[in-house]
Scaffold this motif. Structure first.
Motif, PDB file in Angstrom:
ATOM      1  N   ASP A  13      37.018  24.904  -1.192  1.00 29.50           N
ATOM      2  CA  ASP A  13      37.255  23.852  -0.094  1.00 29.50           C
ATOM      3  C   ASP A  13      36.085  23.229   0.240  1.00 29.50           C
ATOM      4  N   TYR A  14      36.213  21.915   0.382  1.00 31.67           N
ATOM      5  CA  TYR A  14      34.914  20.927   0.479  1.00 31.67           C
ATOM      6  C   TYR A  14      35.303  19.932   1.270  1.00 31.67           C
ATOM      7  N   PRO A  15      34.345  19.368   2.310  1.00 27.35           N
ATOM      8  CA  PRO A  15      34.605  18.309   3.111  1.00 27.35           C
ATOM      9  C   PRO A  15      34.616  17.071   2.221  1.00 27.35           C
ATOM     10  N   TYR A  16      35.352  16.606   1.151  1.00 24.49           N
ATOM     11  CA  TYR A  16      35.160  15.496   0.297  1.00 24.49           C
ATOM     12  C   TYR A  16      35.332  14.096   1.080  1.00 24.49           C
ATOM     13  N   GLY A  29      33.167  13.995   4.782  1.00 24.78           N
ATOM     14  CA  GLY A  29      34.263  14.020   4.499  1.00 24.78           C
ATOM     15  C   GLY A  29      35.043  14.250   5.928  1.00 24.78           C
ATOM     16  N   ARG A  30      36.272  13.717   6.342  1.00 29.40           N
ATOM     17  CA  ARG A  30      37.072  14.119   7.541  1.00 29.40           C
ATOM     18  C   ARG A  30      37.545  15.346   7.412  1.00 29.40           C
ATOM     19  N   LYS A  31      37.921  15.956   6.428  1.00 21.44           N
ATOM     20  CA  LYS A  31      38.468  17.605   6.423  1.00 21.44           C
ATOM     21  C   LYS A  31      38.143  18.143   5.287  1.00 21.44           C
ATOM     22  N   SER A  32      38.124  19.497   5.156  1.00 19.58           N
ATOM     23  CA  SER A  32      37.909  20.162   4.059  1.00 19.58           C
ATOM     24  C   SER A  32      39.205  20.240   3.074  1.00 19.58           C
ATOM     25  N   VAL A  95      23.849  19.190  -3.431  1.00 22.03           N
ATOM     26  CA  VAL A  95      22.763  19.883  -3.914  1.00 22.03           C
ATOM     27  C   VAL A  95      22.825  21.443  -3.395  1.00 22.03           C
ATOM     28  N   LEU A  96      23.182  22.351  -4.198  1.00 25.03           N
ATOM     29  CA  LEU A  96      23.873  23.837  -3.662  1.00 25.03           C
ATOM     30  C   LEU A  96      22.879  24.184  -2.658  1.00 25.03           C
ATOM     31  N   GLU A  97      21.567  24.319  -2.924  1.00 31.49           N
ATOM     32  CA  GLU A  97      20.399  24.847  -2.201  1.00 31.49           C
ATOM     33  C   GLU A  97      20.262  24.097  -0.824  1.00 31.49           C
ATOM     34  N   ARG A  98      20.777  23.120  -0.640  1.00 32.34           N
ATOM     35  CA  ARG A  98      20.548  22.223   0.732  1.00 32.34           C
ATOM     36  C   ARG A  98      21.868  21.814   1.328  1.00 32.34           C
ATOM     37  N   SER A  99      22.857  22.173   0.784  1.00 31.50           N
ATOM     38  CA  SER A  99      24.205  22.013   1.156  1.00 31.50           C
ATOM     39  C   SER A  99      24.509  22.661   2.668  1.00 31.50           C
ATOM     40  N   TRP A 100      25.053  22.008   3.397  1.00 32.80           N
ATOM     41  CA  TRP A 100      25.568  22.524   4.677  1.00 32.80           C
ATOM     42  C   TRP A 100      26.832  23.261   4.242  1.00 32.80           C
ATOM     43  N   TYR A 101      27.539  22.973   3.314  1.00 37.68           N
ATOM     44  CA  TYR A 101      28.653  23.708   3.182  1.00 37.68           C
ATOM     45  C   TYR A 101      28.855  24.535   1.846  1.00 37.68           C
TER      46      TYR A 101
END
Length: 101
Positions: A13-16, A29-32, A95-101
Motif C-alpha cells: 500500500d502506498y499513497p500513489y 497521493g489522496r489515499k493509499s 527513495v526508501l531511506e527518506r520516504s515517509w511511507y
C-alpha cells in the motif's frame, strides 16, 4: 540498521500520486492504494530508489496503458475478486531511506 526494499513484484500500500493530480498541483497521493514495486536501484549515495506502478479496479481510460491482473494473481495478492489493472503508462518513485511511507 540498513533498510532493504521489498522484492520486485511485491504489492504494497502506498499513497500513489496520479499524473493528473500532479499536473493539477497536488504533491501527495489522496489515499493509499495497492502498488507494484517494479524496480529498486541502489544509488551512488547508497540509497534505494524504488519505482511503483499503480493497481486500480477502474477500467483503464482511453490513452492509458495497463495490464489486467489475472484472477488467480488477484487472489494470491489479497486484492479481492474485482477486476484490476496494473497501469504501466505512469509511475511514482521514492527513495526508501527518506520516504515517509
Amino acid at each position: 540498521m540498513a533498510l532493504e526494499p521489498p522484492a520486485p513484484g511485491s504489492i504494497i500500500d502506498y499513497p500513489y500520486l496520479w499524473l493528473r493530480e500532479y499536473e493539477a498541483g497536488e504533491t501527495e497521493g489522496r489515499k493509499s492504494r495497492p502498488v507494484c514495486l517494479v524496480l529498486s536501484v541502489l544509488t551512488r549515495a547508497d540509497e534505494h530508489l524504488v519505482l511503483f506502478l499503480p493497481i486500480t479496479s477502474q477500467s483503464p481510460a482511453v490513452g492509458t496503458v495497463a495490464i489486467e491482473v489475472p484472477e488467480l494473481e488477484l487472489r494470491r495478492a489479497g486484492l479481492g475478486d474485482r477486476r484490476a489493472w496494473v497501469v504501466t503508462s505512469e509511475f511514482n518513485t521514492d527513495v526508501l531511506e527518506r520516504s515517509w511511507y
